[in-house]
Design an enzyme around this catalytic site. Sequence first.
Site, PDB file in Angstrom:
ATOM      1  CD  GLU A  95       4.973 -34.761  29.826  1.00 42.47           C
ATOM      2  OE1 GLU A  95       4.656 -35.022  28.647  1.00 42.47           O
ATOM      3  OE2 GLU A  95       5.761 -33.851  30.131  1.00 42.47           O
TER       4      GLU A  95
ATOM      5  CB  CYS B  22      44.860 -43.523  28.259  1.00 45.78           C
ATOM      6  SG  CYS B  22      44.974 -42.428  29.695  1.00 45.78           S
TER       7      CYS B  22
ATOM      8  CG  HIS C 293      46.857 -41.217  34.560  1.00 44.85           C
ATOM      9  ND1 HIS C 293      45.740 -41.998  34.332  1.00 44.85           N
ATOM     10  CD2 HIS C 293      47.369 -40.944  33.332  1.00 44.85           C
ATOM     11  CE1 HIS C 293      45.585 -42.173  33.046  1.00 44.85           C
ATOM     12  NE2 HIS C 293      46.556 -41.548  32.408  1.00 44.85           N
TER      13      HIS C 293
END
Length: 687
Positions: free
Chosen positions: A198, A607, A622
């Site tokens: 489309e 964070c 981390h």
Amino acid sequence: MGGRSDGGGDRPWQSYTTVYTNAKAGMDGVDKEKVQRIVYEMSKGSKYFENEQRKEAFIQQKIEHMRALCAKLSPLDISHFQMIADKRISELEATRDLSKIWLHVDMDAFYAAVETLENPSLKGKPLAVGGMSMICTASYEARRFGVRAAMPGFIACKLCPDLIFAPPNFKKYTYYSELTRKVFQKYDPNFIATSLDEAYLNITEVCKERGVRGEEIAEELRTDVYEVTGLTCSAGVAPNRLLAKVCSDINKPNGQFVLPNDRMAVMTFISSLPIRKIGGIGKVTESVLRDVLGIMTCEEMLQKSAFVCALFSHCSTDFFLSVGLGIGKTDTPQGKLRKSMSSERTFSATEDETLLFQRLADIAETLSSDMQKEGLGGRTLTLKVKTASFEVRTRAMSLQRYICSREDILNHATKLLKAELPLSVRLLGLRVSQFNDDRLGHTDRSQKTLMDFVISGDTSRKVTGGNNSLVSEINDNNLMHFCLPAHGDGVGLSNDDLHQYFIPDDSGCPSDSDHLSDLEHKCHTVDNAAAEMHQSTRSLKDEEHATQLAHVTRSHETEHCCSSGQSEANNMGEKENITSLLDDKVVISSCREEKPFWIDDYRCSLCGIELPPSFAEERQEHSDYHLAEMLQKEESMHISGDLMQRQRSIKKARHAKESARKKQKSSPKDGKYLPIDLFFLKGNKNL
């Protein structure tokens, strides 16, 4: 859903219209009751059936709630909302634009047509692309039996015993889609592709340039598409995109419909149009509008406008009223940054982990390929899982770096999926978001700001421009007097402060030659101070920093005030302002950040990154990342403090020498301040 609330009795399938809809092209002559009955009987007792019943119950509850609200409206309330609706209708009418010509092109049963094109033996036969679990699309021959996209294959076989299945091949469909888009680009370089099959084209300019009507362009475009691809398409031409999409569906397949750019023609066309024909109104919204307000056609949106305003949000109300007026978007939308990219696959429910991980690998490969084509990398990965009971779960994780490779995506996605198993799954999907060019206030991190120079003490970098350069130490030394920011908060003097201290008074602005002369003098002073830097003392104590810098600043201000002939009262006022500002901002904080911990045993306290408890290795990585960041920040603070101490020693030595030299030299021109912009002039022959 969307069935009547009185379902049950001898014909319970009459209220079960989840799969069937006559809004799809090619299904107008289908025996609706037969399809409903077969779908009901084939689904009854399944997890799918139970899920649809839960959804149906929720919608019915919503409908009853809205009916109750509607019944509580008093004549005064209705009159009030009618006034609001009439005003909004007038405002929307004022936005009507009949100057544009939009064309919506829709390929006919695209996936099935491609399969038929490459295998002519399928021509004229009922064909479905997909499998027994789900169908992607169906040929027009299959649609006559009630078979359609988003229908389970086993139900489709019951509706059409001779149905032929073809497995989907998206590489093939993408290839033919690219061919069609090359044709679209000839008519509108900025066409809007909404899917593989489309697109919207603004053909206003091409019609003007060639002196033809939209009908002729639509005919020509459809011919071009067929010649290039061997596939047919249908087109709709109208004053806006909303109507163009409706028009493209009217004469499917391989046809077109043109709606003139005339208000009366638009209102006549929209008056009897079923609301389900409008893009954006699905079976749920259709059910609510019909069962609560009795709205079946677009014209009735305006007739019930007071109730629409009373029951729906401002955004929904505007949309419904625009539909009733036949008003849609006419502008070409500006390119927007992509927010996310995803890929998913539906299959027969399975608990086979080997098969599930293979499906996940295929999805990761497709997603990675799509991202790399657009040069994107993302930091948030989301896993979508639909269980055998049609429960949908999503699990997301944020990463410390941007990823786009198949290996990276699959590695993290595998960990997310493992946390959900064992589980019977019928759909898997992956989505990547938070792209590298999708950050608020995105800037080039390789380009340092003035704050970076002050905080990091990078005095060796040069500020370049034009044909010359000034050593940034000159800027740092001079700016330190007036706008030294506090470490950590990044705040210096405000614009008003800068104006107060650097902009000359009404006596006039210094000439360029005066500025350059003063600047040469200051550069020479800095050079002399730099030559004596190693002979300067570096034993200043931390607690003496603020006092000594304030002393240097007051000495500098006294020098300028004497040379400019300012009154002693004004000098004292300005010195007090600077001293107060420096007392507040000069002290460097050296406090340590606290160690990260996991809020609710899931989210990082520093964070906000989310990592499940089972991701022990990633959690440790981390935490190490934050620890390294804290050590780096602490080291940077020590370096910055040492540099500032050294710079103050330089300024102290410079002012001592300057005071001795001033006694033998007449003061500079009266009434002149040195503007701050001259500190950034590029080049000085004395350097």
